[in-house]
Design a protein around this motif. Structure first.
Motif, PDB file in Angstrom:
ATOM      1  N   VAL A  45      55.801  50.850  23.028  1.00 47.52           N
ATOM      2  CA  VAL A  45      54.429  50.906  22.515  1.00 47.52           C
ATOM      3  C   VAL A  45      54.465  51.293  21.046  1.00 47.52           C
ATOM      4  N   LEU A  63      53.752  43.571  18.588  1.00 46.33           N
ATOM      5  CA  LEU A  63      52.830  44.619  19.031  1.00 46.33           C
ATOM      6  C   LEU A  63      51.713  44.856  18.017  1.00 46.33           C
ATOM      7  N   ARG A  64      52.016  44.752  16.739  1.00 48.58           N
ATOM      8  CA  ARG A  64      50.981  44.911  15.709  1.00 48.58           C
ATOM      9  C   ARG A  64      49.962  43.770  15.771  1.00 48.58           C
ATOM     10  N   ASP A  75      49.257  41.989  18.442  1.00 51.49           N
ATOM     11  CA  ASP A  75      48.491  42.219  19.673  1.00 51.49           C
ATOM     12  C   ASP A  75      47.441  43.308  19.469  1.00 51.49           C
ATOM     13  N   ARG A  76      47.829  44.378  18.777  1.00 51.30           N
ATOM     14  CA  ARG A  76      46.891  45.478  18.525  1.00 51.30           C
ATOM     15  C   ARG A  76      45.731  45.001  17.662  1.00 51.30           C
ATOM     16  N   GLU A  77      46.010  44.203  16.640  1.00 50.88           N
ATOM     17  CA  GLU A  77      44.953  43.691  15.755  1.00 50.88           C
ATOM     18  C   GLU A  77      44.005  42.766  16.523  1.00 50.88           C
ATOM     19  N   SER A  91      43.439  42.788  19.746  1.00 50.04           N
ATOM     20  CA  SER A  91      42.701  43.639  20.679  1.00 50.04           C
ATOM     21  C   SER A  91      41.591  44.392  19.952  1.00 50.04           C
ATOM     22  N   PHE A  92      41.904  44.902  18.772  1.00 46.25           N
ATOM     23  CA  PHE A  92      40.911  45.607  17.963  1.00 46.25           C
ATOM     24  C   PHE A  92      39.719  44.702  17.672  1.00 46.25           C
ATOM     25  N   ARG A 117      38.926  51.337  17.023  1.00 51.74           N
ATOM     26  CA  ARG A 117      40.166  51.969  16.543  1.00 51.74           C
ATOM     27  C   ARG A 117      40.689  52.981  17.560  1.00 51.74           C
ATOM     28  N   THR A 156      42.069  51.258  20.824  1.00 48.39           N
ATOM     29  CA  THR A 156      43.323  50.511  20.700  1.00 48.39           C
ATOM     30  C   THR A 156      44.503  51.368  20.258  1.00 48.39           C
ATOM     31  N   ARG A 157      44.295  52.659  20.114  1.00 54.26           N
ATOM     32  CA  ARG A 157      45.421  53.497  19.696  1.00 54.26           C
ATOM     33  C   ARG A 157      46.020  54.232  20.880  1.00 54.26           C
ATOM     34  N   THR A 158      47.217  54.687  20.703  1.00 51.25           N
ATOM     35  CA  THR A 158      47.907  55.468  21.715  1.00 51.25           C
ATOM     36  C   THR A 158      47.339  56.878  21.735  1.00 51.25           C
TER      37      THR A 158
END
Length: 117
Positions: free
Chosen positions: A19, A52-53, A55-57, A59-60, A83, A86-88
């Motif tokens: 992650v 992963l970055r 995917d995170r963007e 998803s955001f 924000r 989507t964060r850990t």
């Protein structure tokens, strides 16, 4: 170069995961992986991190749009909430505290149109 998505699928098949924690990669349940896996992951960390970055963007953007249009919240509020979604979870915060925080933010977002009216 190995396919980052295939690498993540393989890691997850063992019951482990990678992650993003901020901008750093964090390996979850590493003891479930074969001994040689760490070296292999280190070789491909850049590709895994890039995936992963992205995917995170994505998803955001999706979450912000849902909050903005479905909840009728102002875009600024929708992005701020996305924000957090989507964060850990921060390491020093318990699951219960994190759940409470996100739920409280969600209730505030739900009331945003009423505040604006």
């Amino acid at each position: 170069m190995a396919d980052a998505a295939a690498i993540l699928d393989r890691i997850r098949s063992f019951g482990a995961n990678v992650v993003l924690d901020g901008d750093q990669l964090r390996l979850i349940n590493s003891r479930k992986l074969p001994a040689e896996a760490r070296a292999f992951l280190a070789q491909h960390r850049e590709a895994i991190g890039d995936l992963l970055r992205r995917d995170r963007e994505a998803s955001f953007e999706e979450r912000a749009a849902i909050v903005e249009f479905d909840a009728g919240a102002p875009r600024e509020w929708a992005e701020a909430f996305a924000r957090f979604l989507t964060r850990t979870k921060p390491a020093h915060v318990s699951e219960i505290e994190w759940s409470w925080f996100l739920g409280t933010c969600g209730r505030m977002i739900d009331e945003a149109p009423k505040v604006a009216a």
